[in-house]
Write a protein that holds these residues in place. Structure first.
Motif, mmCIF file in Angstrom:
data_model
loop_
_atom_site.group_PDB
_atom_site.id
_atom_site.type_symbol
_atom_site.label_atom_id
_atom_site.label_comp_id
_atom_site.label_asym_id
_atom_site.label_seq_id
_atom_site.Cartn_x
_atom_site.Cartn_y
_atom_site.Cartn_z
ATOM 1 N N GLY A 113 0.561 -1.014 -0.034
ATOM 2 C CA GLY A 113 0.418 0.127 0.146
ATOM 3 C C GLY A 113 1.040 1.220 -0.041
ATOM 4 N N SER A 114 2.338 1.331 1.044
ATOM 5 C CA SER A 114 2.940 2.449 1.219
ATOM 6 C C SER A 114 3.955 2.426 -0.822
ATOM 7 N N LEU A 115 3.903 1.585 -0.991
ATOM 8 C CA LEU A 115 4.239 1.224 -3.035
ATOM 9 C C LEU A 115 3.786 2.110 -3.041
ATOM 10 N N GLU A 116 2.494 2.209 -3.552
ATOM 11 C CA GLU A 116 1.090 2.083 -4.395
ATOM 12 C C GLU A 116 1.326 3.973 -4.169
ATOM 13 N N LEU A 117 0.735 4.349 -2.857
ATOM 14 C CA LEU A 117 0.818 5.699 -2.314
ATOM 15 C C LEU A 117 2.593 6.393 -2.982
ATOM 16 N N ILE A 118 3.452 5.968 -2.953
ATOM 17 C CA ILE A 118 4.173 6.037 -3.784
ATOM 18 C C ILE A 118 4.113 7.027 -4.833
ATOM 19 N N ASP A 119 4.134 5.999 -5.658
ATOM 20 C CA ASP A 119 3.813 5.264 -7.072
ATOM 21 C C ASP A 119 3.197 6.493 -7.593
ATOM 22 N N ALA A 120 2.171 6.983 -7.008
ATOM 23 C CA ALA A 120 0.528 7.824 -7.333
ATOM 24 C C ALA A 120 1.116 9.452 -7.217
ATOM 25 N N ALA A 121 2.236 9.359 -6.439
ATOM 26 C CA ALA A 121 3.174 10.742 -5.780
ATOM 27 C C ALA A 121 3.790 11.169 -7.145
ATOM 28 N N LEU A 122 4.465 9.469 -7.208
ATOM 29 C CA LEU A 122 5.431 10.188 -8.227
ATOM 30 C C LEU A 122 5.267 10.915 -9.211
ATOM 31 N N GLY A 123 4.022 10.369 -9.929
ATOM 32 C CA GLY A 123 3.833 10.702 -10.904
ATOM 33 C C GLY A 123 2.369 12.382 -11.320
ATOM 34 N N CYS A 124 2.639 12.595 -10.368
ATOM 35 C CA CYS A 124 1.588 13.974 -10.103
ATOM 36 C C CYS A 124 2.488 15.215 -10.429
ATOM 37 N N ASP A 125 2.032 16.003 -11.240
ATOM 38 C CA ASP A 125 2.494 17.669 -11.075
ATOM 39 C C ASP A 125 1.567 18.263 -10.029
ATOM 40 N N HIS A 126 0.217 17.570 -10.171
ATOM 41 C CA HIS A 126 -0.108 19.104 -9.368
ATOM 42 C C HIS A 126 0.162 19.704 -7.625
#
Length: 176
Positions: A113-126
């Motif tokens: 779950g932590s890895l999914e959160l990091i992956d989501a945040a890594l691709g965010c440019d907001h």
């Protein structure tokens, strides 16, 4: 001149082979010698004592050290490791290992779950990461909400990345 042959009758056949001193074993595993001594006092290791009470480690001892290190990396405490290594009852060992396996499985799920959160945040440019639809999708269950209305869980997996890999989630044929 007479040759003298000395026979070591205390040596067990399973212990035949090269012997290493405590410093050699410590260097091999990147440990301090006091760690090996501590494990010995806890009953995790039992190296053979030779002249001058010097410890000599066999190949079986090396496997034991490797097993201890591996178990520690998996989250086992030294008491559990001792119980696992020293028990002669396979049923007791199996119960201990089943409990530890269940705990490890739970920890892996949390880490995933932590890895999914990091992956989501890594691709965010907001500018405000809390407004990122992908991040909100990952966190929605945690706060007891549904995924953002524009993005449902099925669509939350990033399907389009722009040239620098920033947040570009495709929903209903359009890219955001």
């Amino acid at each position: 001149m007479t040759a003298i042959l000395r026979l070591n009758v205390d040596m067990k056949s399973s212990e035949a082979g090269p012997r290493l001193g405590i410093g050699d074993v410590a260097r091999r595993f990147g440990l301090a010698t006091h760690v090996l001594r501590h494990w010995e006092t806890m009953g995790l290791l039992a190296p053979v004592r030779a002249e001058g009470a010097r410890r000599h480690y066999s190949s079986a001892d090396l496997y034991r050290v490797a097993a201890i290190l591996h178990a520690k990396e998996a989250g086992f405490g030294l008491e559990d490791i001792r119980d696992m290594i020293t028990t002669r009852d396979p049923t007791s060992r199996q119960k201990l290992l089943q409990r530890r396996r269940a705990e490890l499985t739970r920890r892996i799920a949390k880490m995933q779950g932590s890895l999914e959160l990091i992956d989501a945040a890594l691709g965010c440019d907001h500018d405000d990461i809390a407004r990122c639809p992908r991040l909100q999708t990952v966190l929605a269950e945690r706060i007891g909400a549904e995924a953002p209305s524009a993005i449902r869980h099925d669509d939350a997996i990033p399907t389009v990345y722009d040239h620098i890999g920033t947040c570009a989630v495709r929903t209903g044929g359009a890219s955001r």
